[in-house]
Design an enzyme around this catalytic site. Structure first.
Site, short mmCIF file in Angstrom:
data_model
loop_
_atom_site.label_atom_id
_atom_site.label_comp_id
_atom_site.label_asym_id
_atom_site.label_seq_id
_atom_site.Cartn_x
_atom_site.Cartn_y
_atom_site.Cartn_z
N ASN A 1 -5.19 12.47 0.90
CA ASN A 1 -4.26 11.61 1.65
C ASN A 1 -5.10 10.83 2.67
O ASN A 1 -6.33 10.99 2.75
CB ASN A 1 -3.16 12.44 2.32
CG ASN A 1 -2.05 11.58 2.89
OD1 ASN A 1 -1.52 10.72 2.20
ND2 ASN A 1 -1.72 11.74 4.16
N LYS A 2 -4.43 10.01 3.43
CA LYS A 2 -5.10 9.15 4.40
C LYS A 2 -6.12 9.91 5.24
O LYS A 2 -5.87 11.04 5.65
CB LYS A 2 -4.02 8.52 5.29
CG LYS A 2 -4.48 7.55 6.35
CD LYS A 2 -5.38 6.46 5.85
CE LYS A 2 -4.87 5.70 4.65
NZ LYS A 2 -5.94 4.86 4.00
N ARG B 1 -7.58 -0.05 -6.56
CA ARG B 1 -7.77 1.04 -5.59
C ARG B 1 -7.93 2.34 -6.39
O ARG B 1 -7.12 2.63 -7.27
CB ARG B 1 -6.58 1.13 -4.61
CG ARG B 1 -6.44 -0.12 -3.74
CD ARG B 1 -5.53 0.12 -2.55
NE ARG B 1 -6.13 0.96 -1.54
CZ ARG B 1 -5.47 1.48 -0.50
NH1 ARG B 1 -4.17 1.26 -0.37
NH2 ARG B 1 -6.10 2.23 0.39
N GLN C 1 -1.76 2.22 9.99
CA GLN C 1 -0.48 2.28 9.27
C GLN C 1 0.60 3.00 10.10
O GLN C 1 1.79 2.72 9.96
CB GLN C 1 -0.64 3.02 7.93
CG GLN C 1 -1.43 2.27 6.88
CD GLN C 1 -2.91 2.63 6.91
OE1 GLN C 1 -3.45 2.95 7.96
NE2 GLN C 1 -3.57 2.58 5.77
N ASP D 1 -1.97 10.99 -2.04
CA ASP D 1 -2.35 9.96 -3.02
C ASP D 1 -2.76 10.56 -4.35
O ASP D 1 -2.72 9.90 -5.38
CB ASP D 1 -3.49 9.10 -2.46
CG ASP D 1 -2.95 8.15 -1.42
OD1 ASP D 1 -2.68 8.63 -0.29
OD2 ASP D 1 -2.76 6.97 -1.73
N ARG E 1 0.88 -1.17 0.00
CA ARG E 1 0.00 0.00 0.00
C ARG E 1 0.91 1.22 0.00
O ARG E 1 2.13 1.10 0.12
CB ARG E 1 -1.02 0.00 1.15
CG ARG E 1 -0.66 -0.68 2.43
CD ARG E 1 0.45 -0.07 3.22
NE ARG E 1 0.27 1.35 3.41
CZ ARG E 1 1.24 2.21 3.63
NH1 ARG E 1 2.50 1.79 3.67
NH2 ARG E 1 1.01 3.50 3.78
N GLY E 2 0.29 2.40 -0.10
CA GLY E 2 1.06 3.62 -0.30
C GLY E 2 1.08 3.90 -1.80
O GLY E 2 1.33 2.98 -2.61
N ALA E 3 0.78 5.14 -2.17
CA ALA E 3 0.54 5.47 -3.58
C ALA E 3 1.69 5.06 -4.51
O ALA E 3 1.46 4.34 -5.49
CB ALA E 3 0.22 6.96 -3.70
O1 MRU Z 1 -4.37 3.32 2.37
P1 MRU Z 1 -2.91 3.49 2.23
O2 MRU Z 1 -2.12 2.90 3.35
O3 MRU Z 1 -2.42 3.02 0.86
O4 MRU Z 1 -2.69 5.05 2.28
C1 MRU Z 1 -1.41 5.58 2.13
C2 MRU Z 1 -1.36 7.04 2.30
O5 MRU Z 1 -2.34 7.70 2.52
C3 MRU Z 1 -0.03 7.68 2.11
O6 MRU Z 1 0.10 8.82 2.90
C4 MRU Z 1 0.14 8.07 0.65
O7 MRU Z 1 -0.12 6.98 -0.19
C5 MRU Z 1 1.48 8.58 0.36
S1 MRU Z 1 2.67 7.31 0.54
C6 MRU Z 1 4.16 7.86 0.13
#
Ligand code: MRU
Length: 345
Positions: free
Chosen positions: A249-250, A91, A198, A239, A57-59
């Site tokens: 973002n999250k 996603r 996370q 994201d 996970r993470g963009a």
């Molecule tokens: O749902 P996730 O864990 O994929 O969400 C991740 C985030 O919100 C991060 O802050 C974002 O992807 C940037 S990661 C470098």
């Protein structure tokens, strides 16, 4: 070999993803911090499952994983376009996923009349390039972002934006790393990041691994800690960023933006240009993923709410540009008013 020694790497950087001999080695992030468990994925369906269930996970990380997933499609003789469609559908919010898939499809289109072996080699080269560029961008962002922090900084962060969320090194977390390497970071407060934790599971794991001083806090402690004058800056990843700087973002990042603004603390968004969606003018156009309610009612299989409790579980929110003091990309520090084209110099 210890668990830590088994961690994959790319270009000398700890990375959650590695392509090796017709398969992807993926660190299963749903098992952290308890277990360091590597998955071996050889089918596109396995890549899609891993992204959807947030094993990766993470963009930036899901974009890179999808790119390698299309190499697997070529390895297996699968149709590339349907494979790309299945990965894109995993996603919706992180634009890096679409961005990486589009780069791979451009290679595919350019090799339509060439032998399959050439296509496969070209796709692997492009996936490696996407991966390497991401690490390079992260290191640049680390340097640019660290300059925004005062010496002895105490920083609040949310979610996980570290090596785990990227090709390696991290975005907002990369700024923490760079500032730590420069000796200008005193302490990190990491929000646990309900409901998928996370922050508690992944950022705390990385901060420990990198020996960066930190405290884990519950998300709802953010206002109090800011009011106590303990925070110099808030750092967040993204994201998807619209042309006007609105940043998804999250879930909870918008909340931190409002709080930071109230307390006169700068919120810095740190993301590579691959996170800028040049097709949308504002955050209103950003699709927000909604995840299963069980993440709230039964996190990690433990029931904490009555049976059949109704829920709403948006995984992201959009922080308006007006609350963002600067957006840091690999090209530098961008200040409002934002007019992001993805080609900033
Ligand atoms: O749902 P996730 O864990 O994929 O969400 C991740 C985030 O919100 C991060 O802050 C974002 O992807 C940037 S990661 C470098």
């Amino acid at each position: 070999m210890t668990d830590m020694e088994r961690l994959p790497s790319f270009n000398g950087e700890f990375a959650p993803i590695a392509y090796r001999d017709g398969g992807i080695d993926l660190l299963d992030q749903t098992k952290l911090p308890g277990q360091v468990q590597m998955l071996r994925i050889t089918q596109v369906s396995g890549v899609a499952e891993a992204i959807r269930h947030m094993r990766v996970r993470g963009a930036p990380a899901i974009g890179i994983t999808a790119a390698y997933g299309l190499v697997l499609a070529a390895d297996n003789g699968d149709e590339i376009i349907p494979a790309a469609g299945s990965l894109r559908a995993t996603r919706p919010t992180a634009v890096n996923l679409t961005w990486a898939i589009e780069r791979m499809l451009a290679i595919f289109r350019g090799h339509k009349d060439k032998p399959l072996l050439d296509l496969r080699a070209a796709l692997l080269t492009e996936a490696h390039r996407i991966h390497a560029e991401d690490i390079g961008a992260n290191r640049c962002m680390g340097r640019h972002g660290a300059e925004l922090l005062p010496p002895g900084a105490t920083v609040l962060t949310i979610c996980n934006t570290g090596a785990l969320a990227t090709g390696g090194y991290g975005t907002a977390y990369g700024v923490l790393r760079a500032a730590h390497e420069q000796g200008r970071l005193e302490l990190v407060y990491a929000c646990e990041t309900r409901p998928f934790l996370q922050g508690a599971r992944l950022t705390a794991w990385e901060l420990k691994k990198d020996e960066i001083p930190f405290r884990l806090i519950v998300d709802s402690a953010a206002a109090y800690i800011m009011s106590a004058g303990k925070i110099d800056a808030v750092l967040a990843g993204a994201d998807r960023i619209a042309q006007n700087g609105d940043s998804a973002n999250k879930i909870g990042t918008y909340c931190l933006g409002v709080l930071a603004h109230h307390h006169g603390i700068p919120l810095y968004v740190v993301a590579p240009r691959s996170t800028i969606d040049t097709t949308i003018a504002s955050g209103e156009e950003i699709p927000i993923e909604e995840r299963p309610g069980q993440e709230i009612t039964a996190p990690f299989g433990i029931n904490i709410a009555p049976a059949d409790t109704p829920t709403w579980n948006p995984a992201f929110d959009v922080t308006p540009a007006s609350l963002i003091a600067a957006i840091v990309t690999e090209t530098g520090v961008h200040r409002p008013p934002y007019r992001l084209t993805g080609k900033e110099r």
